[in-house]
Design an enzyme around this catalytic site. Structure first.
Site, PDB file in Angstrom:
ATOM      1  N   TRP A 356       0.589  -0.987  -0.271  1.00 41.34           N
ATOM      2  CA  TRP A 356      -0.578   0.066   0.135  1.00 41.34           C
ATOM      3  C   TRP A 356       0.718   1.524  -0.203  1.00 41.34           C
ATOM      4  O   TRP A 356       0.259   2.495  -0.307  1.00 41.34           O
ATOM      5  CB  TRP A 356      -0.739   0.017   1.036  1.00 41.34           C
ATOM      6  N   ASP A 357       2.123   1.180   0.294  1.00 44.84           N
ATOM      7  CA  ASP A 357       3.079   2.083   0.211  1.00 44.84           C
ATOM      8  C   ASP A 357       2.590   2.933  -1.271  1.00 44.84           C
ATOM      9  O   ASP A 357       2.870   4.215  -0.909  1.00 44.84           O
ATOM     10  CB  ASP A 357       5.087   1.936   0.004  1.00 44.84           C
ATOM     11  N   GLU A 483       0.230  -2.421  12.245  1.00 43.47           N
ATOM     12  CA  GLU A 483       0.634  -3.482  12.600  1.00 43.47           C
ATOM     13  C   GLU A 483       1.168  -4.385  13.776  1.00 43.47           C
ATOM     14  O   GLU A 483       1.267  -5.635  14.751  1.00 43.47           O
ATOM     15  CB  GLU A 483       2.002  -4.083  11.607  1.00 43.47           C
ATOM     16  N   LYS A 593       3.002   0.765  16.142  1.00 43.73           N
ATOM     17  CA  LYS A 593       3.605   0.824  15.379  1.00 43.73           C
ATOM     18  C   LYS A 593       3.322   2.182  13.871  1.00 43.73           C
ATOM     19  O   LYS A 593       5.500   2.364  13.683  1.00 43.73           O
ATOM     20  CB  LYS A 593       3.773  -0.713  14.350  1.00 43.73           C
ATOM     21  N   GLN A 594       2.513   2.768  14.388  1.00 42.33           N
ATOM     22  CA  GLN A 594       2.459   3.465  12.598  1.00 42.33           C
ATOM     23  C   GLN A 594       1.845   4.151  12.746  1.00 42.33           C
ATOM     24  O   GLN A 594       0.899   4.099  13.413  1.00 42.33           O
ATOM     25  CB  GLN A 594       2.609   3.067  11.049  1.00 42.33           C
TER      26      GLN A 594
HETATM   27  C1  BGC Z   1       4.891  -1.256   7.863  1.00 42.82           C
HETATM   28  C2  BGC Z   1       3.894  -1.402   6.578  1.00 42.82           C
HETATM   29  C3  BGC Z   1       4.643  -1.435   5.023  1.00 42.82           C
HETATM   30  C4  BGC Z   1       5.528  -2.041   5.544  1.00 42.82           C
HETATM   31  C5  BGC Z   1       6.778  -1.977   3.606  1.00 42.82           C
HETATM   32  C6  BGC Z   1       6.049  -2.527   7.546  1.00 42.82           C
HETATM   33  O1  BGC Z   1       7.145  -2.104   8.542  1.00 42.82           O
HETATM   34  O2  BGC Z   1       4.729  -2.152   8.393  1.00 42.82           O
HETATM   35  O3  BGC Z   1       2.811  -0.836   6.640  1.00 42.82           O
HETATM   36  O4  BGC Z   1       3.355  -1.087   4.159  1.00 42.82           O
HETATM   37  O5  BGC Z   1       7.176  -1.668   6.555  1.00 42.82           O
HETATM   38  O6  BGC Z   1       7.270  -0.430   3.878  1.00 42.82           O
END
Ligand code: BGC
Length: 762
Positions: A356-357, A483, A593-594
């Site tokens: 999804w990035d 996550e 995490k984010q």
């Molecule tokens: C993140 C995801 C991301 C992926 C790839 C993961 O560490 O939690 O949101 O899509 O890295 O960049």
């Protein structure tokens, strides 16, 4: 020369970490292929390296070992393949091998020139016997002819004359990097390719054609050499590699150049990989190298004319911004057969997968600065829509499409569903990006031919997934962007993106119908009015959690009731906490995490009150580790929105230099493309306060006090605008196209030629 376009590192450090890091930082790519910045002459045996050349979208299957077999868990994944090695060029002068691990390195620098689109490694080396050579190696991944990679190797003997011997290798005997201790790269050594054919052709080209062992794909690479000096040559064709040897004289202080051309073609794009590669090689050699250099500069001139962001008052930041935007251009696929990997084409982190990035962090930049590329990115999603339909069936949905969480060819590659396949928001993200692209560019043709089908098919999945319960539409057992909280109910971000997805699917359906453009789509996917009514009802009744006491949006329906994480026990920011905590433990705490809810607030700022966004920001900020590089940029943008200028700047500063400074200590595995896009958003969505809504383009400009001025260009509905923000005012200038209607601090204007608005505090 404008220093902002030259990223340079001086001085020679040969620690493992520095070598690996520079392999990433100085890689060459053009969206079609990428070559890590390895030393041509290699390192001594045992020295860690990721010696890789990759083609975007070119993959093999590897087994995904599921310790417990359950229905629908993927049993194979795609891996971006290290395809061959044409970097290797080993020079020997008077019997001494030029090798930076022996003798003495007297001068050393590496340069990425982002205006010329080349990298240069230059060194002065003294051999153990005292012979000195100056070597200057220029590399280019051509934007003009995507399969073409060149290495111009120039050597000047400084204190002797004699003989030189260049050994140039073209090898099909390569494998991918693996590290059993790191879940972010492949865990074991796997052979992906078999050399099917190798030969020296009549034209004097070395040619290797390889086949992937499982995915049925082919790749051919051809190399050719040009020397500026008389030489004798011979070649050796081995089982899996071809070595060419060139012997030539060296005269003191006279430079000699050996230019190696590589052309690569793969069977995803080309029917006859071998014939096409040889043809394109002849075409490449038909022009002098300077011609290709000039094309590269011309291409980049156009790119920077549209994409450049200039900051006056902070040179370091200016450079890192240019670096990030350049990397996005290098990494992004130039056709619909591929996309942009989380690490671009710079390394093997995440095995070359697309996430999804792309939609949430990278499409915004390309939509505004280089829209054709944004269209390619979204067209790729259309191209894999059938795979997404198949995935939805596996996941138990009778209708619609569910995009895979991580993929190359469209099939799910996530082995751990709680923070993989359960991230259904990918459907909402792709739809959101398709709508944003449409609103920014006005590209109705895209909507008719591809976007509408994506919107309707993804909406169908939401409708099937959700449930009407006690008057609201609810989405259960899925994972939002964060996550560290998995398989939850009514994740605020997911529900909002799903609502938007359902609403826009219905809206576009109705527009198509009103314009008599529905027939094709009806034939393809058999959509009916009744379904649309269902979408509208689900969107209207979508449950959006709100906590009245705290005046925040809870991340999901259990988040607030979980235990608080004790941040004092583990130093915040010392590497991802998932590296020393069982994931299942993290799920039980209020630790993120984010950015999750904060990201929802960024993209849908009108969905809740400002006070709710402010309180939520404070609440989640205290509970977020930013263990993902996708996080800080979003917190920075929301800090700008909420008037927290100091914080906004700190977040922005960190994320814009993340790779250059290796702040997350893993740039060796590849650059962080989402964060790079997030940096761009930090300026446009953060400091300029830009938002795209159905009602128009909105700006709330401000300028960090550290800067004197910031200037950039945006393309809105096909018109080009230059925007300059100083400490006191914001100027909009129409460079090309029809007048642009926009809102600044909520007031509506039309930019016919120029518009100046004084800055306001809020
Ligand atoms: C993140 C995801 C991301 C992926 C790839 C993961 O560490 O939690 O949101 O899509 O890295 O960049």
């Amino acid at each position: 020369m404008n220093r902002a376009f030259v990223f340079q590192k001086d001085g020679y450090t040969r620690t493992e970490g520095e070598l690996l890091l520079n392999e990433t930082l100085f890689h060459n790519a053009n969206g079609y292929f990428g070559v890590r910045g390895n030393f041509e002459e290699g390192y001594p045996p045992g020295q860690a390296t990721v010696r890789g050349q990759y083609v975007n979208g070119f993959y093999n299957f590897s087994e995904m070992k599921q310790p417990e077999k359950h229905y629908g868990f993927p049993e194979q994944k795609q891996t971006m393949v290290n395809s061959f090695d044409t970097q290797t060029m080993v020079l020997t002068v008077e019997g001494e091998r030029v090798d930076l691990f022996q003798g003495e390195v007297l001068e050393f620098s590496r340069v990425l020139d982002m205006k010329k689109g080349i990298t240069i490694r230059r060194f002065v080396w003294e051999s153990p016997k005292g012979r000195q050579v100056e070597v200057c190696i220029t590399r280019m991944a051509s934007f003009e002819m995507l399969p073409l990679f060149t290495i111009e190797y120039q050597v000047t003997p400084l204190n002797f004359s004699g003989k030189a011997w260049m050994e140039s290798v073209h090898s099909g005997d390569v494998s991918n990097y693996f590290n059993p201790k790191d879940s972010r790269v492949a865990g074991e050594k796997i052979t992906h390719l078999r050399v099917a054919e190798r030969e020296m052709t009549e034209d004097g080209f070395s040619l290797i054609r390889s086949k992937t062992l499982k995915s049925g794909l082919e790749i051919a690479s051809v190399t050719a050499h040009l020397l500026s000096e008389e030489y004798t040559a011979k070649s050796q064709v081995g089982e899996k590699e071809i070595v060419q040897f060139f012997e030539f004289p060296l005269r003191e202080k006279v430079p000699v150049t050996v230019t190696k051309y590589t052309v690569t073609c793969d069977s995803i794009r080309y029917l006859d990989v071998k014939g096409t590669a040889a043809d394109l090689m002849r075409k490449s050699l038909g022009r002098p190298l300077d011609y290709w250099y000039q094309c590269q500069e011309d291409y980049l001139d156009k790119f920077w004319e549209n994409a450049e962001i200039e900051i006056i008052g902070d040179e370091e930041l200016n450079l890192s911004l240019h670096y990030n935007l350049y990397q996005l251009l290098q990494s992004v696929g130039k056709d619909e057969y591929c996309n942009i990997g989380a690490k671009g084409l710079s390394g093997e982190g995440y095995e070359g997968h697309y996430f999804w990035d792309t939609e949430m962090y990278i499409v915004p930049f390309f939509s505004l600065a280089w829209p054709e590329t944004a269209k390619n990115l979204l067209s790729y999603r259309y191209q894999i829509l059938d795979r997404a339909r198949a995935n939805a069936r596996v996941m138990g949905y009778l209708k619609g499409a569910l995009y895979p969480w991580r993929t190359i060819n469209g099939d799910e590659c996530s082995g751990y569903y709680p923070s993989g396949s359960a991230q259904y928001h990918i459907n909402g993200d792709i739809s959101y990006a398709a709508v944003q692209y449409y609103l920014i560019t006005g590209d109705w043709d895209f909507m008719v031919s591809k976007g509408a089908e994506i919107l309707l098919e993804t909406a169908r999945m939401w409708y099937d997934l959700g449930n009407f319960y006690q008057g609201s539409f609810q989405l259960h057992d899925l994972t939002g962007p964060d996550e560290y909280s998995c398989v939850v109910n009514n994740n605020y971000y997911t529900n909002l993106t799903a609502k938007h997805n359902l609403e826009w699917a219905a809206k576009i359906y109705r527009r198509l119908k009103a314009q008599g453009q529905l027939e094709d789509l009806e034939r393809r996917i058999g959509i009916e009015e009744e379904e649309i009514l269902g979408f509208e009802e689900a969107a209207e009744k979508m449950l959006l959690l709100y906590d009245e006491v705290l005046d925040i949006n809870p991340q999901d329906d259990s988040f607030l009731s979980k235990k608080e994480w004790d941040f004092s026990q583990e130093a915040k920011g010392n590497g991802p906490i998932m590296q020393w905590n069982h994931l299942y433990r993290l799920y039980r705490y209020q630790v993120c995490k984010q950015a999750d809810t904060v990201l929802a607030h960024m993209i849908f700022e009108d969905a809740q009150k400002v006070s709710t966004m402010k309180n939520s920001f404070d609440y989640y900020e205290k509970r977020t580790t930013h263990d993902s590089s996708l996080s800080r940029c979003i917190f920075g943008i929301m800090a700008s929105k909420l008037g927290e200028k100091k914080k906004a700047y700190e977040y922005f500063d960190f994320s814009s230099k993340l790779d250059i400074l290796n702040s997350q200590h893993n740039t060796k595995d590849g650059i962080h493309t989402a964060n790079m896009g997030g940096t761009y958003m930090g300026i446009v969505y953060g400091f300029l306060g830009f938002r795209v809504k159905e009602t128009g383009f909105y700006f709330m400009p401000s300028l960090p006090e550290q800067w004197e001025r910031c200037r950039l260009r945006l393309q809105l509905l096909g018109s080009r605008l230059e925007i300059t923000v100083t400490g006191t005012e914001c100027m909009f200038r129409l460079i090309e196209g029809t007048p642009v209607r926009l809102f600044v601090y909520g007031r509506e204007y039309e930019v016919e030629k120029e518009l100046t608005v004084p800055l306001e505090e809020w």
